[in-house]
Design a protein around this motif. Structure first.
Motif, PDB file in Angstrom:
ATOM      1  N   ARG A   1       4.846   1.394   9.054  1.00 41.95           N
ATOM      2  CA  ARG A   1       4.096   2.677   9.667  1.00 41.95           C
ATOM      3  C   ARG A   1       4.716   3.917   9.491  1.00 41.95           C
ATOM      4  O   ARG A   1       3.864   4.778   8.768  1.00 41.95           O
ATOM      5  N   HIS A   2       5.889   3.850   9.599  1.00 44.25           N
ATOM      6  CA  HIS A   2       6.614   5.077   9.368  1.00 44.25           C
ATOM      7  C   HIS A   2       6.494   5.677   7.848  1.00 44.25           C
ATOM      8  O   HIS A   2       6.393   6.881   7.488  1.00 44.25           O
ATOM      9  N   ARG A   3       6.950   4.531   7.023  1.00 45.18           N
ATOM     10  CA  ARG A   3       6.979   4.812   5.517  1.00 45.18           C
ATOM     11  C   ARG A   3       5.469   5.178   5.082  1.00 45.18           C
ATOM     12  O   ARG A   3       5.470   6.252   4.389  1.00 45.18           O
ATOM     13  N   ARG A   4       4.468   4.852   5.847  1.00 50.23           N
ATOM     14  CA  ARG A   4       2.973   5.175   5.238  1.00 50.23           C
ATOM     15  C   ARG A   4       3.062   6.856   5.848  1.00 50.23           C
ATOM     16  O   ARG A   4       2.411   7.607   4.976  1.00 50.23           O
TER      17      ARG A   4
ATOM     18  N   ARG B   1       0.533  -1.220   0.072  1.00 47.88           N
ATOM     19  CA  ARG B   1       0.089   0.302  -0.019  1.00 47.88           C
ATOM     20  C   ARG B   1       0.963   1.178  -0.106  1.00 47.88           C
ATOM     21  O   ARG B   1       0.657   2.044  -0.699  1.00 47.88           O
ATOM     22  N   CYS B   2       2.084   1.296   0.852  1.00 49.16           N
ATOM     23  CA  CYS B   2       2.968   2.460   0.722  1.00 49.16           C
ATOM     24  C   CYS B   2       3.471   2.544  -0.594  1.00 49.16           C
ATOM     25  O   CYS B   2       3.752   3.795  -1.066  1.00 49.16           O
ATOM     26  N   ILE B   3       4.159   1.391  -1.244  1.00 51.64           N
ATOM     27  CA  ILE B   3       4.756   1.466  -2.516  1.00 51.64           C
ATOM     28  C   ILE B   3       3.608   1.883  -3.549  1.00 51.64           C
ATOM     29  O   ILE B   3       4.212   2.705  -4.414  1.00 51.64           O
ATOM     30  N   ILE B   4       2.328   1.484  -3.688  1.00 53.67           N
ATOM     31  CA  ILE B   4       1.558   2.087  -4.469  1.00 53.67           C
ATOM     32  C   ILE B   4       1.131   3.483  -4.524  1.00 53.67           C
ATOM     33  O   ILE B   4       1.434   4.197  -5.459  1.00 53.67           O
ATOM     34  N   LEU B   5       0.954   4.028  -3.175  1.00 61.01           N
ATOM     35  CA  LEU B   5       1.092   5.608  -3.039  1.00 61.01           C
ATOM     36  C   LEU B   5       2.408   6.316  -3.433  1.00 61.01           C
ATOM     37  O   LEU B   5       2.150   7.191  -4.072  1.00 61.01           O
TER      38      LEU B   5
END
Lengths: 245, 56
Positions: free
Chosen positions: B35-38, A224-228
């Motif tokens: 979580r930090h990455r997000r 999800r992070c990578i997609i964003l």
């Protein structure tokens, strides 16, 4: 029933779906960790030969098996990305690599702590241990190679090649205890049956499921992070509730 | 069985708790990092959005 799988290969659809799946995987992992540790420490009997030291098995075996399995899944996703040019597959491969690397490290760490009291050595250069160390380096190589190329699609293709070629190492790890004379013990769990006590097996399989579900949950969070990160200029991202507020 | 005996693990305490301790540490570090990455990418997306709003 026809399912349009390519619908789920669109990052915008998958972003939401992954978000909904994470709590289910995370909570079932947490429950199975508790159950597995309970069986491992309170139900499974003391081993005749290894006394209590064998209890390292309940984390060592799941970490080792998952480190190999995740590598194959990662290489599979990387190959899909290479063949079908689907961005999401490559993102999944990138999301799995850090989890696989950490599990490979954990496998080596717990192995060292098990090897010292049983063999008298933290480390020996035998086939099983060396090929697992190579697996860790393959994960780190995949991550480093991907990070070193600026264009994400080119990085996907280059690291996919590394992942696919490196996957020959997985059967080498698995069969190393049969092919070579190693200090590492042979497989206790075989396709033909097992020599282990029932509670030991139950503890090990429960922990394996727990680590598996954990790996899925954390990889979904990471993808999800990578997609964003990679779709940051897309219209649908700027319309997300978590971006708008 | 008492708890002191349990944690002593018949002399293998360091090896066993060293293994499970590292496992716990790895899982915690991994979750914190994700979580930090997000948080980081969401912050960046906010900035990009605000910059766009300023232009219009």
């Amino acid at each position: 029933m026809a399912i349009n799988w390519f619908k789920y290969s669109s990052p915008s659809t998958f972003y939401g779906a992954a978000g909904k799946m994470v709590p289910w995987f995370a909570w079932s992992a947490a429950i199975l960790f508790v159950v597995g540790l309970y069986i491992g420490f309170f139900v499974a009997p003391t081993d005749i030969q290894q006394s209590e030291a064998y209890r390292i098995m309940f984390i060592h075996v799941p970490a080792s098996i998952l480190s190999m399995f995740i590598y194959l899944v990662m290489a599979g996703y990387a190959a899909l990305g290479l063949i079908f040019n689907t961005r999401l597959s490559s993102m999944m491969a990138s999301a799995l690599a850090p989890t696989g690397a950490l599990l490979a490290f954990l496998s080596l760490w717990t192995g060292a702590l098990w090897g010292k009291p049983m063999w008298g050595a933290w480390w020996v250069w035998d086939a099983r241990l060396t090929s697992e160390l190579i697996l860790l380096f393959l994960y780190l190589g995949f991550i480093a190679l991907h990070a070193s190329i600026d264009d994400p699609r080119r990085a996907d293709r280059a690291s996919a090649l590394l992942a696919i070629i490196g996957s020959v190492n997985v059967p080498i790890i698995y069969f190393s205890v049969q092919w070579w004379n190693t200090l590492h013990q042979g497989a206790s769990v075989k396709f033909t049956g097992t020599s282990m006590h029932v509670a030991m097996q139950q503890g090990m399989y429960t922990m394996m499921m727990a680590v598996w579900l954990y790996a899925i949950a954390v990889s979904l969070l990471r993808v999800r992070c990578i997609i964003l990160e990679r779709e940051c200029k897309a219209q649908w991202v700027s319309e997300l509730a978590e971006v708008k507020r | 069985m008492n708890w002191g005996e349990f944690f002593a693990m018949n002399g293998y305490a360091w090896y066993i708790w060293g293994s499970y301790g590292m496992a716990l540490l790895i899982f915690i570090i991994e979750i914190v990092m994700v979580r930090h990455r997000r948080a980081l990418i969401l912050q960046q997306l906010h900035l990009m959005r605000n910059a766009e709003d300023d232009m219009t």
